[in-house]
Design an enzyme around this catalytic site. Structure first.
Site, PDB file in Angstrom:
ATOM      1  N   TYR A  53       0.829  -1.200   0.000  1.00 54.04           N
ATOM      2  CA  TYR A  53       0.000   0.000   0.000  1.00 54.04           C
ATOM      3  C   TYR A  53       0.872   1.262   0.000  1.00 54.04           C
ATOM      4  O   TYR A  53       1.859   1.360   0.715  1.00 54.04           O
ATOM      5  CB  TYR A  53      -0.915   0.037   1.219  1.00 54.04           C
TER       6      TYR A  53
ATOM      7  N   SER B 156     -13.909  -4.372   0.376  1.00 52.18           N
ATOM      8  CA  SER B 156     -14.838  -3.683  -0.521  1.00 52.18           C
ATOM      9  C   SER B 156     -16.293  -3.973  -0.143  1.00 52.18           C
ATOM     10  O   SER B 156     -17.105  -4.351  -0.990  1.00 52.18           O
ATOM     11  CB  SER B 156     -14.598  -4.076  -1.986  1.00 52.18           C
ATOM     12  N   PRO B 157     -16.651  -3.778   1.116  1.00 53.22           N
ATOM     13  CA  PRO B 157     -18.027  -4.078   1.537  1.00 53.22           C
ATOM     14  C   PRO B 157     -19.077  -3.188   0.883  1.00 53.22           C
ATOM     15  O   PRO B 157     -20.254  -3.551   0.836  1.00 53.22           O
ATOM     16  CB  PRO B 157     -17.981  -3.856   3.055  1.00 53.22           C
TER      17      PRO B 157
ATOM     18  N   ALA C 275     -18.770  -2.192  -2.341  1.00 52.93           N
ATOM     19  CA  ALA C 275     -18.620  -2.365  -3.792  1.00 52.93           C
ATOM     20  C   ALA C 275     -18.006  -1.139  -4.456  1.00 52.93           C
ATOM     21  O   ALA C 275     -18.529  -0.618  -5.437  1.00 52.93           O
ATOM     22  CB  ALA C 275     -19.956  -2.717  -4.439  1.00 52.93           C
TER      23      ALA C 275
ATOM     24  N   GLY D 235     -17.977   1.821  -3.513  1.00 50.02           N
ATOM     25  CA  GLY D 235     -18.800   3.017  -3.373  1.00 50.02           C
ATOM     26  C   GLY D 235     -20.177   2.915  -3.984  1.00 50.02           C
ATOM     27  O   GLY D 235     -21.035   3.761  -3.720  1.00 50.02           O
ATOM     28  N   LEU D 236     -20.424   1.875  -4.794  1.00 52.31           N
ATOM     29  CA  LEU D 236     -21.732   1.752  -5.439  1.00 52.31           C
ATOM     30  C   LEU D 236     -22.862   1.631  -4.417  1.00 52.31           C
ATOM     31  O   LEU D 236     -23.984   2.083  -4.669  1.00 52.31           O
ATOM     32  CB  LEU D 236     -21.755   0.535  -6.367  1.00 52.31           C
ATOM     33  N   LEU D 237     -22.563   0.992  -3.283  1.00 48.08           N
ATOM     34  CA  LEU D 237     -23.591   0.781  -2.273  1.00 48.08           C
ATOM     35  C   LEU D 237     -23.622   1.894  -1.227  1.00 48.08           C
ATOM     36  O   LEU D 237     -24.383   1.816  -0.270  1.00 48.08           O
ATOM     37  CB  LEU D 237     -23.363  -0.575  -1.573  1.00 48.08           C
TER      38      LEU D 237
ATOM     39  N   GLY E 298     -24.362   5.193  -1.677  1.00 47.98           N
ATOM     40  CA  GLY E 298     -25.350   6.242  -1.843  1.00 47.98           C
ATOM     41  C   GLY E 298     -24.667   7.571  -2.097  1.00 47.98           C
ATOM     42  O   GLY E 298     -23.546   7.816  -1.654  1.00 47.98           O
TER      43      GLY E 298
END
Length: 321
Positions: free
Chosen positions: A53, A211-212, A214, A216-218, A220
């Site tokens: 990282y 990536s819980p 996704a 940022g898709l989940l 909002g």
């Protein structure tokens, strides 16, 4: 904060694990230090990083940043379960990568130096190395354990068959073997339910979820102040799932919770999940993520979520017939 055993080990870890991949390249050091302090004060005792990282600042940057934070107050080290990883390239050197016994030993020593600690609680293989025999890997890990440099061994991004192979080899050597797997898993990406999660259950591994949300898709729109989901690839992904995401956002609005909080709370209800890795880029995102531990999703809400994001089904039936 709630705590769970890490797989079949007796180690207790917070169900929210602080992921640090953003620290340095996206989150400046003062903000990263503030996030670390507030997370620990909130009861998070599990911190995950990796030797690679650092993004554009260079490999090792994030571990070095963590080392400076730990050095500010030596009591911090005893309060946290520290996890890092080995496998990814650290330079152009052909041997400065992978899971050879030589690289594992050298990479561990380098991580200890950057982190400014004398031992790593959970040393994880960042990916499979198809060229490295498991006997060689366990020989290296056993040496590190004997030297007191690491305590537990985990995997990351391993398929189910590799989890089985790794632990069967450890059993033959009369060793504890893997105690955890760190895997991609969220409402949108549920393939881990086919083979990885069953393998974890069978061999007693705790599942750490990366990536819980996704990517940022989940999360909002209200939880995307940095515009992460505004990239071309992200817009395409959001467009492909616009109907699902709209239904999900509406459901969350109806129960008075943010989509990101609900997505995390759903993960924490899944059988086999030990911890969800949150990767806040700022203190506001940390505060939002911490709420997930306190959210209870009723059975009818869980059923509606399953209807929006259906499971893959059991293996092999899900793909065989």
């Amino acid at each position: 904060m709630n705590y769970r055993q890490l797989g079949r080990s007796a180690l207790k870890v917070s169900e929210l694990c602080l992921g640090t991949m953003n620290f340095g390249p996206r989150t400046p050091e003062p903000e990263a230090f503030a996030i670390l302090g507030e997370a620990v004060d909130a009861g998070v005792n599990f911190i995950d990083t990796a030797n690679q990282y650092g993004g554009h600042l260079g490999v090792g940057t994030t571990e070095t940043l963590l080392g400076r934070w730990l050095a500010q107050d030596r009591t911090r080290r005893d309060r946290i379960v520290l996890a890092t990883k080995v496998h990814e390239p650290m330079s152009d050197d052909v041997n400065d990568r992978g899971l050879s016994a030589r690289h594992i030993q050298m990479a561990c020593d380098a991580s200890l130096k950057r982190l400014s600690v004398d031992h790593i609680d959970l040393y994880q293989m960042h990916h499979i190395d198809r060229t490295a025999p498991m006997e060689e890997i366990w020989q290296a890990m056993d040496r590190l354990i004997a030297q007191g440099k690491i305590t537990y061994v985990g995997s990351s991004n391993f398929p189910g068959w590799k989890i089985a192979q790794a632990n069967e080899t450890a059993i033959a050597r009369r060793r504890l073997g893997l105690v955890s797997e760190q895997s991609l898993y969220n409402l949108i990406e549920r393939r881990a339910e086919l083979e990885v999660i069953p393998a974890c259950r069978e061999y007693g591994l705790g599942l750490m979820v990366w990536s819980p949300l996704a990517g940022g898709l989940l999360a909002g729109a209200s939880q995307d102040p940095d515009g992460r989901r505004q990239s071309g690839q992200a817009r395409l992904a959001a467009g492909a799932r616009s109907e699902q995401l709209s239904r999900f956002n509406g459901l969350c609005l109806g129960i008075g919770e943010t989509p990101g909080t609900v997505a995390l709370a759903w993960l924490l209800r899944q059988d086999g999940v030990t911890a969800a890795i949150i990767g806040p880029r700022n203190r506001q995102q940390l505060a939002s993520a911490l709420q997930a531990s306190q959210v209870h999703l009723a059975d009818d809400v869980l059923a509606k979520i399953e209807a929006i994001f259906p499971a893959c089904g059991p293996a092999p039936e899900a793909y065989a017939w």
